[in-house]
Design a protein around this motif. Structure first.
Motif, short mmCIF file in Angstrom:
data_model
loop_
_atom_site.label_atom_id
_atom_site.label_comp_id
_atom_site.label_asym_id
_atom_site.label_seq_id
_atom_site.Cartn_x
_atom_site.Cartn_y
_atom_site.Cartn_z
N ILE A 180 101.96 -34.38 51.17
CA ILE A 180 101.79 -35.13 50.57
C ILE A 180 99.91 -34.92 51.17
O ILE A 180 99.13 -35.13 52.19
N GLN A 181 98.80 -35.00 49.86
CA GLN A 181 97.47 -34.65 50.39
C GLN A 181 96.87 -36.61 50.17
O GLN A 181 97.14 -37.21 48.92
N LEU A 182 96.46 -37.06 51.59
CA LEU A 182 96.39 -38.11 50.98
C LEU A 182 95.01 -38.32 50.84
O LEU A 182 93.51 -36.97 51.22
N PRO A 183 93.87 -39.23 50.98
CA PRO A 183 92.72 -39.33 50.42
C PRO A 183 92.16 -39.67 51.22
O PRO A 183 92.18 -39.82 52.72
N ASP A 184 90.29 -39.49 50.69
CA ASP A 184 89.65 -39.79 51.95
C ASP A 184 89.38 -41.21 52.73
O ASP A 184 89.70 -41.51 53.59
N LYS A 185 89.30 -42.55 51.94
CA LYS A 185 89.44 -43.58 52.11
C LYS A 185 90.28 -44.29 51.64
O LYS A 185 91.74 -44.03 50.14
N PHE A 186 90.71 -45.72 51.71
CA PHE A 186 91.92 -46.10 51.07
C PHE A 186 91.60 -47.96 50.09
O PHE A 186 90.50 -48.26 51.87
N LYS A 187 91.97 -48.19 49.28
CA LYS A 187 91.86 -49.44 49.28
C LYS A 187 93.15 -50.31 49.09
O LYS A 187 93.52 -49.82 47.96
N LEU A 188 93.59 -51.16 49.65
CA LEU A 188 94.87 -52.03 49.36
C LEU A 188 94.43 -53.13 48.33
O LEU A 188 93.65 -54.01 49.54
N GLU A 189 95.72 -53.50 47.78
CA GLU A 189 95.17 -55.20 47.21
C GLU A 189 96.39 -55.08 46.86
O GLU A 189 97.71 -54.67 46.31
N VAL A 190 96.61 -56.44 47.06
CA VAL A 190 97.89 -57.15 46.91
C VAL A 190 97.62 -58.84 46.05
O VAL A 190 96.61 -59.33 46.34
N GLU A 196 90.36 -52.69 52.77
CA GLU A 196 89.62 -50.69 52.80
C GLU A 196 89.24 -50.59 54.13
O GLU A 196 88.78 -50.87 55.46
N THR A 197 89.45 -49.43 53.78
CA THR A 197 89.89 -48.43 55.31
C THR A 197 89.76 -46.54 55.17
O THR A 197 89.87 -46.73 54.03
N GLU A 198 88.92 -46.73 56.52
CA GLU A 198 89.63 -44.73 56.34
C GLU A 198 90.47 -44.02 56.80
O GLU A 198 90.83 -42.56 56.32
#
Length: 268
Positions: A215-225, A253-255
């Motif tokens: 799976i291609q991972l995004p460059d950065k991540f925003k987790l919303e709960v 958020e993190t990279e």
């Protein structure tokens, strides 16, 4: 060939009610047996394709659902039961040495109508989770974990809505949809047919070039709960780097994707 299997139950063939997922309930035994049959079928398909080492993570609830004596003997087989507390969670012990990962019995994400048991990780305090604005299933959370380790996803079985999500994420992943959610009901194929299709699907998937299945991972991540109560959201907002954006919603958020999984262990 070294293969990892992560096994859940809410996407097991025919399942429709929470009492069928809980060890203390009389409805559980039948679906535990079907879960075991489907995991065994995945093992047999892998062995048929040349797997000589298989690791199985029992990834439902207590982590004590798979009966080891019902798994095949003709491979170096290891079964992970219970929970260590490691951030990899449902894929605990997966690492870069594995040739592929397989998911069985997986289900749609919290907020979906694809399964009467749809949820993501925590059923009591979390309404839904998003990563980069997309609803996050337990498959996405752990499929991204496999991608972080550069392990290709070969196969998944579960409900049809989840199978559609999996193929949106990566069209090369083989899937078998055994259930379809309709309101608070499920429509399933015959359990014996599910076992047959899982074995064939796994065997066929592992004979292919799996280089396109990472799976291609995004460059950065925003987790919303999104939580069920404001109190849980407030408490979770004190996790380092997390912030409260509404009374019941926390964002992190993190990279580095591993940091998403680490955060999930503490705030979900």
């Amino acid at each position: 060939m070294k293969i990892f299997i992560s096994a859940d139950i809410e996407g097991t063939t025919g399942i429709a009610h929470w009492s069928e997922t809980e060890k203390s309930e009389k409805d559980y035994q039948y679906f535990q047996e079907q879960m075991n049959r489907e995991v065994r079928a995945a093992c047999e398909g892998a062995i048929e394709s040349g797997a000589n080492e298989i690791w199985i993570k029992d990834a439902h609830d207590s982590g004590r659902n798979i009966e080891p004596n019902k798994m095949p003997r003709n491979a170096d087989l290891k079964i992970i039961r219970g929970w260590s507390g490691h951030p990899l969670s449902m894929i605990q012990e997966l690492n870069e040495t594995f040739d592929a990962i397989i998911f069985t019995g997986y289900h749609s994400w919290g907020g979906s109508d694809g399964n009467p048991l749809a949820h993501t990780m925590n059923t009591s305090s979390v309404n839904m989770i998003k990563i980069n604005g997309e609803y996050c299933s337990e498959f996405m959370l752990h499929g991204y974990g496999a991608a972080y380790l550069k392990v290709p996803v070969a196969f998944l079985s579960g409900d049809k809505e989840l199978c559609r999500e999996v193929n949106r994420i990566n069209e090369n992943i083989a899937t078998v949809g055994v259930n379809e959610g309709v309101g608070n009901s499920s429509i399933s194929i015959h359990p014996d047919m599910a076992v047959e299709l899982i074995k064939k699907g796994v065997s066929k998937s592992l004979k292919k070039d799996l280089s396109k299945n990472i799976i291609q991972l995004p460059d950065k991540f925003k987790l919303e709960v999104d939580y069920t109560t404001h109190g849980k959201a407030y408490k979770s907002s004190f996790y380092p780097g997390a912030r409260l954006v509404s009374p019941k919603k926390v964002v992190f958020e993190t990279e580095d994707y591993f940091e998403i999984m680490r955060a999930a262990m503490f705030i979900l």
